[in-house]
Design an enzyme around this catalytic site. Structure first.
Site, PDB file in Angstrom:
ATOM      1  N   ASP A   1       0.632  -1.160  -0.177  1.00 29.16           N
ATOM      2  CA  ASP A   1      -0.083   0.112  -0.020  1.00 29.16           C
ATOM      3  C   ASP A   1       0.917   1.168  -0.006  1.00 29.16           C
ATOM      4  O   ASP A   1       1.569   1.465   0.904  1.00 29.16           O
ATOM      5  CB  ASP A   1      -0.988   0.035   1.236  1.00 29.16           C
ATOM      6  CG  ASP A   1      -1.834   0.966   1.370  1.00 29.16           C
ATOM      7  OD1 ASP A   1      -2.076   1.901   0.371  1.00 29.16           O
ATOM      8  OD2 ASP A   1      -2.602   1.274   2.113  1.00 29.16           O
TER       9      ASP A   1
ATOM     10  N   ASP B   1      -3.310   2.608  -6.080  1.00 30.04           N
ATOM     11  CA  ASP B   1      -2.047   2.763  -4.981  1.00 30.04           C
ATOM     12  C   ASP B   1      -1.841   1.589  -4.260  1.00 30.04           C
ATOM     13  O   ASP B   1      -1.174   1.619  -3.228  1.00 30.04           O
ATOM     14  CB  ASP B   1      -2.194   3.797  -4.327  1.00 30.04           C
ATOM     15  CG  ASP B   1      -3.368   3.868  -3.302  1.00 30.04           C
ATOM     16  OD1 ASP B   1      -4.285   2.923  -3.723  1.00 30.04           O
ATOM     17  OD2 ASP B   1      -3.513   4.698  -2.468  1.00 30.04           O
ATOM     18  N   GLU B   2      -2.396   0.440  -4.589  1.00 32.80           N
ATOM     19  CA  GLU B   2      -2.159  -1.015  -3.735  1.00 32.80           C
ATOM     20  C   GLU B   2      -2.326  -1.873  -4.529  1.00 32.80           C
ATOM     21  O   GLU B   2      -2.957  -1.993  -5.587  1.00 32.80           O
ATOM     22  CB  GLU B   2      -3.325  -0.831  -2.672  1.00 32.80           C
ATOM     23  CG  GLU B   2      -4.648  -0.972  -3.179  1.00 32.80           C
ATOM     24  CD  GLU B   2      -5.712  -0.872  -1.994  1.00 32.80           C
ATOM     25  OE1 GLU B   2      -5.362  -1.562  -1.106  1.00 32.80           O
ATOM     26  OE2 GLU B   2      -6.862  -0.597  -2.230  1.00 32.80           O
TER      27      GLU B   2
END
Length: 340
Positions: A10, A105-106
């Protein structure tokens, strides 16, 4: 059989971190990515801004009240997308192609086959260092035997943390957390659980699935399994997105036809340009989403058949708007293309 090991990676305060890379003068200052109009909301605050109580989805005017020296930065989604693509490419080229993209974003990584005699912590540290050295970004990493425990673990130590949740420590690390902090438990589900005195993840883990199904239906079994660390470990490895969408909030509520349809045209152009990176399409579902001046969100969809081009998509979206929302006063308009 070898135990599965999943990492959840993350990127910390991703939008803000990219903005600080693009403009180093922002480093060390409270910033929030978002619009500057009176109806704008915070898309992402950095950790300094969060210390003042600034949160994602908070109205920007409230964020500025809490943090008067907050620097508001307009979003640059093209830059975020580039860093996101570089992030995934880096993981696949340096570690394994067993990567599931969870959002911009992960991601989840199955490192089971590359562990050999190395520990999961070894790879977590190596991944952190590689991303920091190559991209300048910080990541938190959760280690688990499945997607749920890995996801929960990554949220326990931020920023730049590494945490593992397994069968031996799940009760200690997870069960004391409030039920609303559990992944996949939204406000409505949390409220329903609290009404029957399930206040923590541990309460849920120990609950009777037969009783809980009376309140939550079939989903009760899945939630209890997750709370006990028994979620699925299988990753979805397709890199193709499931949908493309774009939304816009008007500065003032409007029923102006030209203003609304012009926004639909702009959004359609943006979304269709992203579609050109996929395989040639034969069928797709198009949707119009509006939020009325009474804050009611309504979506209307239709499926287009045959070969798809920009004119067909735009015509279909305008038709959806005219047939369902013409002359209605709205606050937000959005378009979505899905089911490719």
């Amino acid at each position: 059989m070898k135990k599965t090991t999943i990492l959840h990676v993350d990127m910390n305060c991703f939008f803000c971190s990219v903005e600080e890379l693009l403009n180093p003068k922002l480093s060390g200052k409270p910033i929030a990515v978002g619009g500057k109009s009176r109806r704008s909301v915070v898309s992402s605050p950095n950790y300094i801004a969060r210390q003042y109580g600034v949160k994602a989805a908070m109205p920007m005017y409230k964020a500025l009240q809490k943090c008067p020296n907050l620097i508001v930065v307009e979003s640059h989604f093209d830059k975020y997308e580039k860093y996101s693509n570089d992030f995934i490419t880096l993981l696949k080229e340096n570690f394994t192609n067993q990567v599931e993209i969870a959002s911009i974003d992960e991601c989840y990584i199955d490192i089971t086959k590359i562990l050999n005699k190395k520990t999961p912590q070894y790879f977590a540290i190596k991944i952190q260092n590689t991303i920091k050295n190559k991209l300048g970004l910080n990541v938190s990493i959760g280690i688990g035997t499945n997607r749920f425990t890995a996801k929960m673990a990554s949220g326990l130590k931020k920023p730049l943390g590494i945490q593992e949740i397994n069968s031996s420590n799940i009760a200690k690390t997870l069960w004391s957390l409030p039920i609303e902090e559990m992944h996949m438990v939204g406000p409505a589900t949390a409220s329903a659980l609290k009404k029957i005195n399930i206040l923590t993840i541990g309460d849920l883990a120990k609950s009777d699935s037969f009783v809980l199904q009376k309140y939550l239906g079939k989903r009760a079994v899945e939630l209890i399994h997750n709370a006990n660390g028994k979620s699925s470990s299988e990753l979805i490895l397709s890199s193709k997105p499931k949908s493309f969408s774009k939304r816009h909030t008007f500065e003032y509520d409007t029923n102006n036809y030209d203003e609304i349809t012009n926004q639909i045209k702009l959004q359609t152009k943006d979304v269709y340009s992203q579609l050109q990176h996929t395989d040639k399409l034969q069928n797709t579902t198009i949707s119009i989403v509006v939020k009325t001046n009474r804050l009611t969100t309504i979506s209307k969809s239709k499926t287009l058949s045959g070969n798809i081009n920009y004119e067909i998509v735009l015509s279909g979206l305008l038709e959806l708007y005219e047939n369902n929302f013409y002359n209605k006063t709205i606050r937000l308009i959005g378009v979505c293309l899905s089911n490719f």
